[in-house]
Scaffold this motif. Sequence first.
Motif, PDB file in Angstrom:
ATOM      1  N   LEU A   1       0.829  -1.206   0.000  1.00  0.00           N
ATOM      2  CA  LEU A   1       0.000   0.000   0.000  1.00  0.00           C
ATOM      3  C   LEU A   1       0.864   1.258   0.000  1.00  0.00           C
ATOM      4  O   LEU A   1       0.523   2.251  -0.670  1.00  0.00           O
ATOM      5  N   PHE A   2       1.977   1.218   0.729  1.00  0.00           N
ATOM      6  CA  PHE A   2       2.898   2.357   0.718  1.00  0.00           C
ATOM      7  C   PHE A   2       3.413   2.601  -0.697  1.00  0.00           C
ATOM      8  O   PHE A   2       3.447   3.744  -1.173  1.00  0.00           O
ATOM      9  N   MET A   3       3.820   1.542  -1.391  1.00  0.00           N
ATOM     10  CA  MET A   3       4.336   1.700  -2.753  1.00  0.00           C
ATOM     11  C   MET A   3       3.252   2.219  -3.694  1.00  0.00           C
ATOM     12  O   MET A   3       3.528   3.067  -4.550  1.00  0.00           O
ATOM     13  N   VAL A   4       2.036   1.717  -3.531  1.00  0.00           N
ATOM     14  CA  VAL A   4       0.923   2.213  -4.352  1.00  0.00           C
ATOM     15  C   VAL A   4       0.751   3.713  -4.130  1.00  0.00           C
ATOM     16  O   VAL A   4       0.559   4.488  -5.081  1.00  0.00           O
ATOM     17  N   GLN A   5       0.849   4.148  -2.884  1.00  0.00           N
ATOM     18  CA  GLN A   5       0.726   5.577  -2.575  1.00  0.00           C
ATOM     19  C   GLN A   5       1.846   6.400  -3.205  1.00  0.00           C
ATOM     20  O   GLN A   5       1.670   7.592  -3.476  1.00  0.00           O
ATOM     21  N   GLN A   6       2.990   5.754  -3.454  1.00  0.00           N
ATOM     22  CA  GLN A   6       4.112   6.438  -4.096  1.00  0.00           C
ATOM     23  C   GLN A   6       4.020   6.380  -5.624  1.00  0.00           C
ATOM     24  O   GLN A   6       4.926   6.824  -6.322  1.00  0.00           O
TER      25      GLN A   6
ATOM     26  N   TYR B   1      11.167   0.571  -5.791  1.00  0.00           N
ATOM     27  CA  TYR B   1      11.293   0.268  -4.366  1.00  0.00           C
ATOM     28  C   TYR B   1      11.601  -1.211  -4.157  1.00  0.00           C
ATOM     29  O   TYR B   1      11.190  -2.060  -4.960  1.00  0.00           O
ATOM     30  N   LEU B   2      12.316  -1.506  -3.083  1.00  0.00           N
ATOM     31  CA  LEU B   2      12.561  -2.875  -2.641  1.00  0.00           C
ATOM     32  C   LEU B   2      12.034  -3.015  -1.219  1.00  0.00           C
ATOM     33  O   LEU B   2      12.442  -2.270  -0.322  1.00  0.00           O
ATOM     34  N   ALA B   3      11.105  -3.947  -1.018  1.00  0.00           N
ATOM     35  CA  ALA B   3      10.620  -4.287   0.322  1.00  0.00           C
ATOM     36  C   ALA B   3      11.167  -5.662   0.674  1.00  0.00           C
ATOM     37  O   ALA B   3      11.096  -6.588  -0.142  1.00  0.00           O
ATOM     38  N   LEU B   4      11.684  -5.789   1.889  1.00  0.00           N
ATOM     39  CA  LEU B   4      12.403  -7.000   2.257  1.00  0.00           C
ATOM     40  C   LEU B   4      12.143  -7.341   3.714  1.00  0.00           C
ATOM     41  O   LEU B   4      12.107  -6.456   4.565  1.00  0.00           O
TER      42      LEU B   4
ATOM     43  N   PHE C   1      20.043  -4.109   0.566  1.00  0.00           N
ATOM     44  CA  PHE C   1      19.394  -2.954  -0.086  1.00  0.00           C
ATOM     45  C   PHE C   1      20.386  -2.185  -0.971  1.00  0.00           C
ATOM     46  O   PHE C   1      19.970  -1.291  -1.708  1.00  0.00           O
ATOM     47  N   GLY C   2      21.673  -2.525  -0.879  1.00  0.00           N
ATOM     48  CA  GLY C   2      22.667  -1.847  -1.701  1.00  0.00           C
ATOM     49  C   GLY C   2      22.663  -0.349  -1.456  1.00  0.00           C
ATOM     50  O   GLY C   2      22.630   0.107  -0.314  1.00  0.00           O
ATOM     51  N   ASP C   3      22.660   0.423  -2.564  1.00  0.00           N
ATOM     52  CA  ASP C   3      22.659   1.881  -2.427  1.00  0.00           C
ATOM     53  C   ASP C   3      21.246   2.473  -2.477  1.00  0.00           C
ATOM     54  O   ASP C   3      21.072   3.678  -2.580  1.00  0.00           O
ATOM     55  N   PHE C   4      20.231   1.608  -2.394  1.00  0.00           N
ATOM     56  CA  PHE C   4      18.865   2.110  -2.275  1.00  0.00           C
ATOM     57  C   PHE C   4      18.742   2.851  -0.939  1.00  0.00           C
ATOM     58  O   PHE C   4      19.387   2.494   0.044  1.00  0.00           O
ATOM     59  N   GLU C   5      17.902   3.850  -0.904  1.00  0.00           N
ATOM     60  CA  GLU C   5      17.731   4.668   0.301  1.00  0.00           C
ATOM     61  C   GLU C   5      16.544   4.180   1.124  1.00  0.00           C
ATOM     62  O   GLU C   5      15.399   4.219   0.668  1.00  0.00           O
ATOM     63  N   LEU C   6      16.830   3.696   2.344  1.00  0.00           N
ATOM     64  CA  LEU C   6      15.765   3.222   3.214  1.00  0.00           C
ATOM     65  C   LEU C   6      14.818   4.360   3.581  1.00  0.00           C
ATOM     66  O   LEU C   6      15.256   5.452   3.938  1.00  0.00           O
ATOM     67  N   VAL C   7      13.528   4.109   3.478  1.00  0.00           N
ATOM     68  CA  VAL C   7      12.543   5.100   3.917  1.00  0.00           C
ATOM     69  C   VAL C   7      12.340   4.929   5.418  1.00  0.00           C
ATOM     70  O   VAL C   7      12.657   3.893   5.992  1.00  0.00           O
TER      71      VAL C   7
ATOM     72  N   TYR D   1      13.572  -8.818  10.502  1.00  0.00           N
ATOM     73  CA  TYR D   1      13.782  -7.415  10.139  1.00  0.00           C
ATOM     74  C   TYR D   1      12.943  -7.106   8.910  1.00  0.00           C
ATOM     75  O   TYR D   1      12.695  -7.986   8.071  1.00  0.00           O
ATOM     76  N   ALA D   2      12.535  -5.845   8.795  1.00  0.00           N
ATOM     77  CA  ALA D   2      11.726  -5.405   7.658  1.00  0.00           C
ATOM     78  C   ALA D   2      12.127  -3.990   7.269  1.00  0.00           C
ATOM     79  O   ALA D   2      12.404  -3.163   8.132  1.00  0.00           O
ATOM     80  N   GLY D   3      12.107  -3.744   5.968  1.00  0.00           N
ATOM     81  CA  GLY D   3      12.411  -2.397   5.495  1.00  0.00           C
ATOM     82  C   GLY D   3      11.972  -2.209   4.061  1.00  0.00           C
ATOM     83  O   GLY D   3      11.740  -3.178   3.326  1.00  0.00           O
TER      84      GLY D   3
END
Length: 261
Positions: free
Chosen positions: A59-64, A179-182, A220-226, A254-256
Amino acid sequence: MPTSVDLQKPSAARIYDYLLGGNHNFAVDREFIAKILQIQPEAKRFAVMNRAFLRRSVLFMVQQGIRQFLDLGSGIPTVGNVHEIAQGADPASRVVYVDNEHVAVEHSQLLLNENDNAVMVHADITRPGLVLGDPAMRLLDFSQPIGLLAITIGHYVLDKDDPAGVFAAYREVLAPGSYLALTHLTDDFKQVKGDELTEMMKKSQNNVQARTKSVVTGFFGDFELVEPGLVTTSQWRPEQHASPGDNPEADGLYAGVARKK
């Protein structure tokens, strides 16, 4: 290689299905989880909190503005699948699922039979070249942002299979704004019996490897965690009316969510 139905050994996908209250599992899976629960009574919480995070992250990604998703290790379909969440928000949302568990693939294909915007790929996610080269990937436009989901799959990628390289290969093909969710099992917390779970899972079709926060962050590599960064599942943007609980270490995972710049 894709697995077939093995009634002698429990499978991770069928165990997860059982923990979530599904009925696509066998006696061997139910007997195995009874033993798991003796070692790790919080195992059901692991699954429930993880599934709730999946919903919130989609849902967060849909909002983005994300309208296409690639779900790695999607498992057996149960209530609240990615396409149900995303298409509930926008019917035009497209989803490609990937799994190598035979029961997961069969039931997903049946479920998606009349859904033109969702498809199931029978493949091993540790072979990104084969996954990304599958004809079904044509459903996704890789020139546009994609929501990549790696929910409870990283801990099944053992060190010998180069998890950092696997995640890097998927991140590399994503467009900026993706986005990557993990989520990932950790033994950072005393409440999580990482060594015992690892030994137990050796008796199933799927070995696991719990990892530390720093290692999981690296995926997550160089992706920026929200915000709020990498936390336990119940602590990631809990819904206002929900109580995240007073013992987040009992989440076990863990989740991000992170964004590609």
